[in-house]
Design a protein around this motif. Structure first.
Motif, short mmCIF file in Angstrom:
data_model
loop_
_atom_site.label_atom_id
_atom_site.label_comp_id
_atom_site.label_asym_id
_atom_site.label_seq_id
_atom_site.Cartn_x
_atom_site.Cartn_y
_atom_site.Cartn_z
N GLN A 173 0.80 -1.22 0.00
CA GLN A 173 0.00 0.00 0.00
C GLN A 173 0.84 1.27 0.00
O GLN A 173 0.29 2.37 -0.12
CB GLN A 173 -0.94 -0.02 1.21
N GLY A 174 2.14 1.14 0.14
CA GLY A 174 3.01 2.31 0.06
C GLY A 174 3.38 2.62 -1.38
O GLY A 174 2.73 2.16 -2.32
N GLN A 175 4.45 3.39 -1.56
CA GLN A 175 4.93 3.73 -2.89
C GLN A 175 5.94 2.69 -3.35
O GLN A 175 6.80 2.28 -2.57
CB GLN A 175 5.58 5.12 -2.88
N SER A 176 5.83 2.24 -4.59
CA SER A 176 6.78 1.25 -5.09
C SER A 176 6.89 1.38 -6.60
O SER A 176 5.95 1.82 -7.28
CB SER A 176 6.34 -0.18 -4.74
N CYS A 177 8.06 1.01 -7.13
CA CYS A 177 8.22 0.94 -8.58
C CYS A 177 9.53 0.25 -8.90
O CYS A 177 10.43 0.12 -8.06
CB CYS A 177 8.17 2.33 -9.23
N TRP B 71 10.87 4.58 -13.13
CA TRP B 71 10.90 5.61 -12.10
C TRP B 71 10.05 6.81 -12.51
O TRP B 71 10.11 7.24 -13.67
CB TRP B 71 12.34 6.06 -11.86
N VAL C 72 10.96 11.96 -6.00
CA VAL C 72 10.58 11.09 -4.89
C VAL C 72 11.45 11.48 -3.69
O VAL C 72 12.67 11.51 -3.78
CB VAL C 72 10.78 9.61 -5.25
N LYS D 60 11.74 8.48 5.59
CA LYS D 60 11.01 7.31 5.07
C LYS D 60 11.79 6.03 5.34
O LYS D 60 13.02 6.00 5.37
CB LYS D 60 10.76 7.46 3.57
N ASP E 290 7.78 2.35 3.87
CA ASP E 290 6.99 3.36 3.19
C ASP E 290 7.18 3.27 1.68
O ASP E 290 6.28 3.59 0.91
CB ASP E 290 7.38 4.76 3.67
N ILE E 291 8.38 2.85 1.26
CA ILE E 291 8.74 2.80 -0.16
C ILE E 291 9.49 1.49 -0.43
O ILE E 291 10.39 1.13 0.33
CB ILE E 291 9.65 3.98 -0.57
#
Length: 546
Positions: A170-174, A179, A184, A189, A384-385
């Motif tokens: 549910q956090g930020q991811s990639c 990118w 970012v 974090k 968080d990421i």
């Protein structure tokens, strides 16, 4: 063979197509190939998936992204005006500068008018009756072309790990390849990086500077060497510009098109003291000298490779304060240089920071990604990421993602399922009028130097066919088999063939990519050019032209 087989009965050689040539990809290779095809007066369209040009340097905008070739060897060499106008800011340019450079090239030579962005090619089928290709885009648009030219890159098909629960986070991811364009922020974090290849090394070094806490999940440590980057002032740039003829000439002479030439001595031809001093010198110099400019036997002789590997291991132990962490960062499943060497700027010192933790997934495997983080066999981590530096389905992966079909509907992916088969890394038998810039089994190395040559050779072949009214260009099965055999023979005795890496076609996250294959030509670029030039000098008689 006479090189001029008869035109098959019922074939129309006067078919009207939308374009004379379609090029897939607007990166380093595609931009230059477009420039050269325009010189022939051809009607060309370049299809690019992204919203802008640049290829690798459009997509990979992750923190710390930069190339490991000297900037002044990486730019194009075809235009003196371009060489005179462009000032490089650093010896090893970061992604933003390289992307600006490629946009400058696109504007200077008015290339954009023939480039269609936001246009992902999903299929290309050869039409024997018209000797043309039908090209399908993701949005349903279709085009026809006499010539299909792939400029889709060696490392462009990003792969995510096959870990359960990736979509649940549910956090930020990639993935680093994807990118986001917007900044970012990592301050405060909890950040995870999965993967410690070349991309991971660059990302980790940069993220660690500001992250509240960084956890690195490592499967395979790398033999990294210092980059030693520096800015370039006006006076130095003036000297570099004056030296361009010698710089490009040297790149033509070396094995990998870098400025670094292999030392003619063998490791054991010098005393241990001389050897250590030489390696200290290389370790302190910028770029790939320690890999490409080392003793001639370090990549073929096990004992020599063990000695240089031990030297690098000592360096890691000197730079990492915790002995247990240092040992985890020293590779034990491959020797130095048998994988592509990541160049770094303070990578090992990152692990001395109190906000950085290293997790060896060989000891505690990742079991799943959760909505809040990552669970291993012995702990649950909250993040968080999450950054996936999990690499690419290299060399053939970008081809596999397009439904390319040749004569009688034969699938290229199926033809290559047991490893690529090409002629010079440029043509494939059974796939007429398809030409690859930097395809499998081509001479790789310092990418623009190799890509310029490949595009030039493709252009010369197209000119030859056009001037003689020939509309069908194809490799023969005999020629492709002979080249493939030569590629395999050229790799014999090289230690890299015994190692799992993208250079041997291994990707544990891609079905069917668990068996080592020879994916690139290892005879060196001078030998590759000699082979290509011999084919051209013989009037392309090794090909089936009609």
């Amino acid at each position: 063979m006479d090189g001029s087989p008869a035109v098959p009965d019922g074939t129309s050689t006067e078919a009207v197509t939308d374009f004379d040539a379609i090029v897939i990809g607007a990166g380093v290779s595609g931009l230059y190939q477009l420039y050269r095809l325009r010189e022939l007066g051809l009607k060309v369209r370049v299809f690019e998936t992204g919203t802008g040009v640049g290829g690798t340097w459009y997509w990979n905008r992750y923190p710390g992204a930069r190339f490991d070739s000297e900037s002044w060897t990486y730019g194009y060499s075809f235009s003196q005006e371009l060489l005179d106008e462009w000032d490089w800011e650093e010896h090893f340019a970061a992604q933003p500068e390289t992307e600006r450079y490629l946009n400058y090239v696109a504007d200077k030579f008015d290339l954009r008018r023939d480039i269609q962005c936001k246009s992902r090619v999903t299929a290309a089928h050869y039409q024997e009756d018209t000797r043309s290709w039908a090209v399908l885009l993701e949005d349903g648009r279709r085009y026809t072309t006499r010539l299909l030219i792939t400029a889709i890159g060696v490392l462009s098909a990003a792969t995510m790990p096959t870990i359960p629960g990736v979509a649940s986070f549910q956090g930020q991811s990639c993935h680093t390849h994807d990118w986001p364009k917007e900044p970012v922020r990592f301050e405060g974090k909890r950040v995870a990086v999965i993967g410690t290849g070349a991309t991971g090394v660059q990302t980790i070094t940069e993220v660690a500077k500001t992250a509240g806490h960084l956890t690195v999940f490592q499967r395979t440590p790398q033999w990294c060497a210092p980059l030693h980057n520096a800015t370039i002032g006006q006076e130095e740039m003036h000297r570099i510009r004056a030296d361009y003829p010698e710089i490009f000439a040297r790149c033509q002479e070396t094995y990998g098109c870098f400025i670094h030439a292999t030392d003619p001595r063998a490791t054991h031809e010098v005393t241990p003291e001389e050897r250590e001093a030489f390696w200290e010198k290389l370790y302190g110099e910028p770029g790939f000298g320690i890999w490409m400019g080392n003793f001639r036997d370090i990549l073929v002789d096990r004992e020599a490779n063990k000695l240089i590997s031990n030297f690098l291991a000592r360096k890691i132990r000197q730079r990492v304060t915790d002995p247990a962490v240092a040992e985890k960062l020293i590779p034990n499943n491959h020797g130095f240089g048998t994988r592509r060497v990541p160049l770094e700027s303070g990578y090992f010192e990152v692990y001395n920071q109190p906000n950085v933790q290293l997790v060896d997934v060989n000891e505690t495997p990742i079991e799943r990604i959760t909505p809040t983080g990552i669970t291993t066999s012995d702990a649950a981590y909250a993040f968080d990421i999450i950054i996936y530096a999990t690499g690419f389905d290299a060399i053939t992966g970008a081809f596999d993602r397009i439904d390319i079909r040749g004569v009688d509907g034969v699938s290229l992916k199926e033809k290559w399922k047991d490893g690529p088969q090409t002629f010079l890394g440029i043509l494939v038998d059974g796939f007429p009028n398809m030409l690859m810039v930097m395809g499998p089994h081509a001479g790789l190395g310092n990418f623009p130097r190799a890509a310029e040559y490949s595009a030039d050779w493709v252009t010369g072949l197209i000119r030859f066919a056009r001037d003689r009214g020939l509309t069908r260009i194809e490799a023969t099965a005999v020629g492709a088999n002979a080249w493939t055999d030569h590629v395999l023979a050229a790799s014999e005795g090289l230690l890299f063939t015994e190692v799992d890496s993208w250079m041997t076609g291994i990707n544990r996250n891609v079905e069917g990519k668990q068996v080592r294959r020879i994916m690139r030509y290892s005879g060196g670029h001078p030998a590759f050019r000699a082979r290509c030039e011999a084919v051209a000098a013989d009037g392309y008689r090794a090909l089936a032209l009609a």
